[in-house]
Design an enzyme around this catalytic site. Structure first.
Site, PDB file in Angstrom:
ATOM      1  N   ASP A 209     -38.110  24.434  34.422  1.00 48.95           N
ATOM      2  CA  ASP A 209     -38.595  25.754  34.870  1.00 48.95           C
ATOM      3  C   ASP A 209     -37.605  26.870  34.533  1.00 48.95           C
ATOM      4  O   ASP A 209     -37.996  27.933  34.031  1.00 48.95           O
ATOM      5  CB  ASP A 209     -38.840  25.760  36.385  1.00 48.95           C
TER       6      ASP A 209
ATOM      7  N   LYS B 155     -41.457  18.355  43.833  1.00 52.64           N
ATOM      8  CA  LYS B 155     -40.302  18.553  42.944  1.00 52.64           C
ATOM      9  C   LYS B 155     -38.969  18.202  43.614  1.00 52.64           C
ATOM     10  O   LYS B 155     -38.057  17.724  42.952  1.00 52.64           O
ATOM     11  CB  LYS B 155     -40.237  20.014  42.471  1.00 52.64           C
TER      12      LYS B 155
END
Ligand code: NDP
Length: 252
Positions: A93, A60
């Protein structure tokens, strides 16, 4: 269209089943595959043949360098969704977690986050932007201070994980992965508090089990998986995600 989730390891990911269920529910013929990525530089050309990718551990942070990430993802230091047509990247997220809290714990204000890793960065940024009162406890306290200073967010750092007064307690440590416990006195938690364990697996973590035994409502990481996945789906395809079909695939 062709999509994938990249990570290392990746075989355990529920994202392919979840996104495929979404396409099936809407009669879409898109594909979504797991893709083991061990060397981004060597595999980037192959990744760019896809329409979009989700990114999971440990890529990420590194994938930020390969896309035009929006401000939230750049501040969080992590991107989990890329659209290769536009080359844009986002992080779903934080907003996904806020979606779950708004639905599952309406009225909650104070949130204790356990852990100060990459996921806490996204969560703490999104939650402080949404005006929650955020406290962070981390085994290595200095990392929690660095996170708050670096993000310039109005979050408190606590030297010990104090449960009184917290509406929501979030396990964002990777302790659940090895079934280690955390120094928590569940007897001090508010009876109405909700324990949100970001981990999910075949069994609840030891931490989650002790929270449930103390009478707390517990939620596991599958709800974040679904919420962030629904946001990725909507962003790529510009339509509402069939969340119930995605949930059914995840809970199997
Ligand atoms: P990182 O590796 O970036 O951070 C790990 C954190 O866990 C650090 O704060 C570390 O503390 C702490 N930690 C590790 N072991 C222990 C232990 N034994 N006791 C106390 N603290 C410990 O991880 P991420 O932020 O990327 O992920 C955290 C968790 O969230 C993982 O379990 C991951 O699976 C889950 N997750 C779930 C998602 C979902 O969709 N459900 C999405 C993203 C993450 P220290 O600084 O002291 O080392």
């Amino acid at each position: 269209m062709r999509f994938a989730v990249i990570g290392n390891p990746i075989a355990h990911s529920l994202s392919p089943a979840m996104h495929r269920a979404a396409y099936a529910a809407l009669g879409l013929e898109h594909s979504y595959d797991p893709m083991l990525v061990t060397d981004i530089g060597a595999q980037i050309n192959e990744l760019k043949t896809l329409d979009g990718i989700n990114i999971t551990v440990p890529h990420k942070e590194a994938m930020l360098a390969y896309c035009e990430a929006d401000e939230f993802a750049r501040r969080a230091g992590a991107v989990n969704t890329i659209d290769w047509k536009s080359n844009r990247g986002i992080n779903t997220d934080g907003a996904g977690f806020s979606d779950v809290l708004a639905r599952e714990t309406p009225g909650a204000q104070s949130i204790l986050i356990l852990g100060a890793g990459g996921t806490t960065r996204s969560l703490a940024l999104a939650l402080t932007q949404a005006a929650y009162q955020v406290t962070i406890w981390n085994r290595t306290e200095s990392r929690a201070h660095e996170l708050v200073t670096d993000l310039e967010i109005p979050a408190r750092v606590s030297s010990t994980p104090q449960l009184p007064g917290q509406d929501v307690i979030v396990n964002a440590t990777s302790a659940g992965l090895t079934d280690e416990t955390l120094p928590l006195d569940w007897g001090e938690a508010e009876p109405s508090a909700v324990f949100f364990d970001l981990y999910y697996g075949t069994e609840p973590t030891q931490i989650s089990k002790t929270a449930a035994e103390a009478g707390l409502r517990t939620i596991d990481g599958r709800e974040l998986l679904i919420a962030q996945g629904a946001r990725s789906f909507s962003w790529w395809l510009q339509r509402e995600a069939p969340v119930e079909a995605m949930r059914a695939a995840v809970y199997g």
